[in-house]
Design an enzyme around this catalytic site. Structure first.
Site, PDB file in Angstrom:
ATOM      1  N   GLN A 139      20.910  44.917  37.681  1.00 42.73           N
ATOM      2  CA  GLN A 139      21.820  45.199  38.802  1.00 42.73           C
ATOM      3  C   GLN A 139      22.652  46.430  38.476  1.00 42.73           C
ATOM      4  O   GLN A 139      23.418  46.417  37.513  1.00 42.73           O
ATOM      5  CB  GLN A 139      22.733  43.987  39.001  1.00 42.73           C
ATOM      6  CG  GLN A 139      23.748  44.138  40.098  1.00 42.73           C
ATOM      7  CD  GLN A 139      24.934  43.228  39.860  1.00 42.73           C
ATOM      8  OE1 GLN A 139      25.403  43.095  38.741  1.00 42.73           O
ATOM      9  NE2 GLN A 139      25.423  42.593  40.911  1.00 42.73           N
ATOM     10  N   SER A 142      28.142  48.755  38.767  1.00 41.62           N
ATOM     11  CA  SER A 142      29.375  49.284  38.155  1.00 41.62           C
ATOM     12  C   SER A 142      29.213  50.712  37.662  1.00 41.62           C
ATOM     13  O   SER A 142      28.152  51.098  37.167  1.00 41.62           O
ATOM     14  CB  SER A 142      29.770  48.418  36.972  1.00 41.62           C
ATOM     15  OG  SER A 142      29.947  47.100  37.367  1.00 41.62           O
ATOM     16  N   SER A 174      23.613  44.995  32.488  1.00 40.23           N
ATOM     17  CA  SER A 174      23.005  43.963  31.645  1.00 40.23           C
ATOM     18  C   SER A 174      21.491  44.042  31.735  1.00 40.23           C
ATOM     19  O   SER A 174      20.927  44.124  32.834  1.00 40.23           O
ATOM     20  CB  SER A 174      23.446  42.572  32.104  1.00 40.23           C
ATOM     21  OG  SER A 174      24.840  42.457  32.040  1.00 40.23           O
ATOM     22  N   GLU A 257      25.590  36.140  42.946  1.00 41.51           N
ATOM     23  CA  GLU A 257      25.943  36.284  41.534  1.00 41.51           C
ATOM     24  C   GLU A 257      27.023  35.282  41.132  1.00 41.51           C
ATOM     25  O   GLU A 257      26.935  34.646  40.084  1.00 41.51           O
ATOM     26  CB  GLU A 257      26.452  37.708  41.290  1.00 41.51           C
ATOM     27  CG  GLU A 257      26.970  37.914  39.881  1.00 41.51           C
ATOM     28  CD  GLU A 257      27.279  39.377  39.580  1.00 41.51           C
ATOM     29  OE1 GLU A 257      27.291  40.203  40.509  1.00 41.51           O
ATOM     30  OE2 GLU A 257      27.507  39.685  38.411  1.00 41.51           O
ATOM     31  N   SER A 382      36.275  40.386  37.697  1.00 42.90           N
ATOM     32  CA  SER A 382      37.274  39.792  36.790  1.00 42.90           C
ATOM     33  C   SER A 382      37.980  38.598  37.441  1.00 42.90           C
ATOM     34  O   SER A 382      37.984  38.445  38.667  1.00 42.90           O
ATOM     35  CB  SER A 382      38.302  40.850  36.386  1.00 42.90           C
ATOM     36  OG  SER A 382      39.056  41.204  37.516  1.00 42.90           O
TER      37      SER A 382
HETATM   38  C1  FAD Z   1      29.203  40.895  30.031  1.00 42.90           C
HETATM   39  C2  FAD Z   1      29.256  41.823  31.212  1.00 42.90           C
HETATM   40  C3  FAD Z   1      28.097  42.085  31.903  1.00 42.90           C
HETATM   41  C4  FAD Z   1      28.122  42.954  33.001  1.00 42.90           C
HETATM   42  N1  FAD Z   1      26.930  43.213  33.645  1.00 42.90           N
HETATM   43  C5  FAD Z   1      26.922  44.077  34.688  1.00 42.90           C
HETATM   44  C6  FAD Z   1      25.681  44.401  35.350  1.00 42.90           C
HETATM   45  O1  FAD Z   1      24.608  43.909  34.986  1.00 42.90           O
HETATM   46  N2  FAD Z   1      25.691  45.262  36.372  1.00 42.90           N
HETATM   47  C7  FAD Z   1      26.861  45.825  36.809  1.00 42.90           C
HETATM   48  O2  FAD Z   1      26.790  46.586  37.790  1.00 42.90           O
HETATM   49  N3  FAD Z   1      28.048  45.565  36.211  1.00 42.90           N
HETATM   50  C8  FAD Z   1      28.109  44.700  35.151  1.00 42.90           C
HETATM   51  N4  FAD Z   1      29.314  44.410  34.519  1.00 42.90           N
HETATM   52  C9  FAD Z   1      30.545  45.095  34.958  1.00 42.90           C
HETATM   53  C10 FAD Z   1      31.577  44.196  35.618  1.00 42.90           C
HETATM   54  O3  FAD Z   1      31.192  43.832  36.901  1.00 42.90           O
HETATM   55  C11 FAD Z   1      32.898  44.952  35.629  1.00 42.90           C
HETATM   56  O4  FAD Z   1      33.281  45.130  34.281  1.00 42.90           O
HETATM   57  C12 FAD Z   1      33.981  44.220  36.384  1.00 42.90           C
HETATM   58  O5  FAD Z   1      33.695  44.194  37.756  1.00 42.90           O
HETATM   59  C13 FAD Z   1      35.379  44.832  36.143  1.00 42.90           C
HETATM   60  O6  FAD Z   1      35.370  46.196  36.408  1.00 42.90           O
HETATM   61  P1  FAD Z   1      35.932  47.261  35.350  1.00 42.90           P
HETATM   62  O7  FAD Z   1      35.310  46.938  34.016  1.00 42.90           O
HETATM   63  O8  FAD Z   1      35.740  48.635  35.917  1.00 42.90           O
HETATM   64  O9  FAD Z   1      37.488  46.963  35.224  1.00 42.90           O
HETATM   65  P2  FAD Z   1      38.640  47.473  36.192  1.00 42.90           P
HETATM   66  O10 FAD Z   1      38.209  47.313  37.602  1.00 42.90           O
HETATM   67  O11 FAD Z   1      39.078  48.827  35.723  1.00 42.90           O
HETATM   68  O12 FAD Z   1      39.761  46.408  35.901  1.00 42.90           O
HETATM   69  C14 FAD Z   1      40.657  46.507  34.778  1.00 42.90           C
HETATM   70  C15 FAD Z   1      41.666  45.365  34.906  1.00 42.90           C
HETATM   71  O13 FAD Z   1      42.431  45.529  36.113  1.00 42.90           O
HETATM   72  C16 FAD Z   1      42.338  44.354  36.911  1.00 42.90           C
HETATM   73  N5  FAD Z   1      42.313  44.698  38.328  1.00 42.90           N
HETATM   74  C17 FAD Z   1      41.545  45.654  38.914  1.00 42.90           C
HETATM   75  N6  FAD Z   1      41.779  45.663  40.248  1.00 42.90           N
HETATM   76  C18 FAD Z   1      42.675  44.669  40.495  1.00 42.90           C
HETATM   77  C19 FAD Z   1      43.297  44.186  41.667  1.00 42.90           C
HETATM   78  N7  FAD Z   1      43.032  44.713  42.870  1.00 42.90           N
HETATM   79  N8  FAD Z   1      44.188  43.160  41.550  1.00 42.90           N
HETATM   80  C20 FAD Z   1      44.465  42.604  40.332  1.00 42.90           C
HETATM   81  N9  FAD Z   1      43.917  43.045  39.178  1.00 42.90           N
HETATM   82  C21 FAD Z   1      43.026  44.063  39.259  1.00 42.90           C
HETATM   83  C22 FAD Z   1      41.042  43.708  36.502  1.00 42.90           C
HETATM   84  O14 FAD Z   1      41.032  42.349  36.812  1.00 42.90           O
HETATM   85  C23 FAD Z   1      41.013  43.970  35.006  1.00 42.90           C
HETATM   86  O15 FAD Z   1      41.803  43.040  34.317  1.00 42.90           O
HETATM   87  C24 FAD Z   1      29.330  43.559  33.417  1.00 42.90           C
HETATM   88  C25 FAD Z   1      30.518  43.284  32.714  1.00 42.90           C
HETATM   89  C26 FAD Z   1      30.482  42.440  31.616  1.00 42.90           C
HETATM   90  C27 FAD Z   1      31.760  42.163  30.881  1.00 42.90           C
END
Ligand code: FAD
Length: 420
Positions: A139, A142, A174, A257, A382
């Site tokens: 997928q 991100s 992933s 998902e 998250s």
């Molecule tokens: C083990 C793992 C597997 C993954 N696999 C995939 C995959 O296969 N494909 C893919 O596309 N993605 C994948 N991801 C990515 C995952 O979907 C993102 O990491 C996740 O959506 C968070 O985005 P970010 O890392 O950019 O954090 P950010 O969006 O930058 O968030 C940082 C912090 O701010 C908080 N935050 C952000 N916006 C808000 C809001 N509006 N209100 C309150 N708090 C907020 C978040 O909760 C978090 O604590 C994976 C992540 C992990 C950890």
């Protein structure tokens, strides 16, 4: 947004539960016999290529035996059976530690989205090999500047004659290192507000211009990757759903998902599974401690409550009702359950969880499981974002401010990538 290293089961359109009519005993016997004969043993110590080969061999054999895609439509390679058969299989499979994680993104997310939104040709071409494990999916949502706010994505797909040309970068993908195909979100129209200019594509991960680079996490493993697209050409029929309809497609996949991740049952050799924590308490002579017993009972109650909730969602899905925002409850509760299991393990084993004798594989597996737990509060969206969704869509709380709602994407200051 989920990790293929975590155990996965076949959730789509399955509704296992205490209530559906029991499956034909012949089906259960067939599943039991198949699993006894074909479930591979422990894979510790084998290299990734060998593990993948074993996983594919098992999936193909299970598919050929009629045990994969049990409730998926027969027209697209499924078995067309009922939730009762799925439940019977799940119950039998729970006695084994099956290598199904690498198929989780395809089975739990991409396949169900193709069934919902794909053309007949797409479903006929892609779903059967996905089920059989001949083709693995990932997928590609991100990006460095678009995680929680996926709609800010900057990967671009530009139409060129009969084809689309893709440039950009994805992150945390992933299983991309094993994947044959990916479900890609790309911006196809920067002149409209951000949610409206996105399209979902099927991308062949072996296409020229696709580069996959592993990312190591704090467990020391590399379950996900960065993926780069440099002038990758896609045919016109690679679009899933409508051009410009990628946000709807993304929501569809994210809904699958959340249910899929939230519904993952901890089982087999997973050191944080309830049964294994009970074992740990016995081995460490802590099973009679009233505080330990109390925590284990609480953990059990939460595990059961979540399992029943997931069962209800799956039954409703079977009847054609989307889980909608309730998938976020499953996802959030699943992540919190895992933290609860870690706390309980800590109460039982104390510092032994973080230091162990060289060669003690069980202790090391526990440490890896604990170090992997924080990821569950992020992967698939998250915890904070799930709470926002639950608050806004289920509890009717006021919406977050959306200053960019009606502004063309081109005029926004977002992200960290250069425009290609
Ligand atoms: C083990 C793992 C597997 C993954 N696999 C995939 C995959 O296969 N494909 C893919 O596309 N993605 C994948 N991801 C990515 C995952 O979907 C993102 O990491 C996740 O959506 C968070 O985005 P970010 O890392 O950019 O954090 P950010 O969006 O930058 O968030 C940082 C912090 O701010 C908080 N935050 C952000 N916006 C808000 C809001 N509006 N209100 C309150 N708090 C907020 C978040 O909760 C978090 O604590 C994976 C992540 C992990 C950890």
């Amino acid at each position: 947004m989920s990790t293929p290293e975590s155990p996965a089961r076949d959730h789509h359109r399955s509704s296992g539960d205490a209530t559906p009519p029991p499956a034909d005993d012949g089906f259960r016997a067939k599943a039991r016999e198949f699993l006894a004969r074909h479930a591979p043993g422990p894979m510790e110590g084998l290299d990734a290529a060998e593990q993948l080969r074993i996983a594919k061999r098992f999936q193909a054999a299970a598919y050929d035996a009629g045990l994969i895609g049990i409730t998926w439509p027969a027209e697209y390679g499924g078995q067309g059976l009922t939730a009762a058969e799925q439940q019977a299989y799940d119950e039998e499979a729970a006695h084994h530690d099956l290598p199904t994680g690498v198929f989780m993104v395809g089975m739990g997310m991409c396949g169900p989205t193709l069934l919902d939104l794909g053309t007949h040709e797409q479903k006929a071409r892609y779903v059967p090999p996905l089920l059989r494990g001949d083709e693995i999916w990932c997928q590609l949502f991100s990006e460095p500047g678009a995680g929680s706010d996926v709609a800010s994505l900057q990967t671009r797909a530009v139409r060129d004659g009969d084809e689309w040309v893709v440039n950009g970068q994805k992150v945390w993908t992933s299983g991309a290192q094993f994947a044959d195909f990916g479900a890609l979100l790309a911006r196809t129209d920067p002149d409209v507000p951000k949610h409206r200019g996105i399209t979902m594509f099927i991308v062949d991960m072996h296409s020229p211009g696709v580069t996959v680079r592993p990312l190591r996490d704090m467990t020391g493993r590399a379950p996900f990757n960065e993926v780069y697209f440099d002038d990758v050409r896609l045919p016109a029929d690679a679009v899933i759903g409508e051009v410009g309809g990628g946000w709807l497609a993304a929501l569809t996949m994210l809904g699958h998902e959340r249910v899929s991740i939230g519904g993952s049952v901890r089982r087999g050799s997973d050191p944080l599974a309830f049964d294994n924590l009970v074992d740990l308490a016995r081995r460490r002579d802590r099973a009679d401690d009233p505080v330990v017993r109390d925590r284990l009972a609480e953990l059990y109650a939460h595990e059961r409550a979540l399992a029943l909730f997931n069962t209800k969602l799956r039954q409703e899905a079977e009847a054609g009702a989307s889980p909608g925002a309730r998938g976020s409850i499953a996802k959030l509760a699943g992540a919190e359950l895992l933290w609860r299991a870690v706390d309980t393990a800590g109460l039982i084993a104390g510092p032994a969880l973080t230091s162990w004798e060289e060669g003690d594989a069980a202790a090391e597996e526990m440490a890896v499981a604990i170090n992997g737990t924080p990821a569950s509060s992020i992967a698939g969206g998250s915890n904070q974002v799930q709470r926002n969704i639950i608050g806004e869509r289920l509890l009717g709380l006021p919406k977050e401010p959306q200053v960019d709602r009606d502004v063309p994407f081109r005029e926004l200051k977002v992200g960290t990538q250069r425009t290609p």
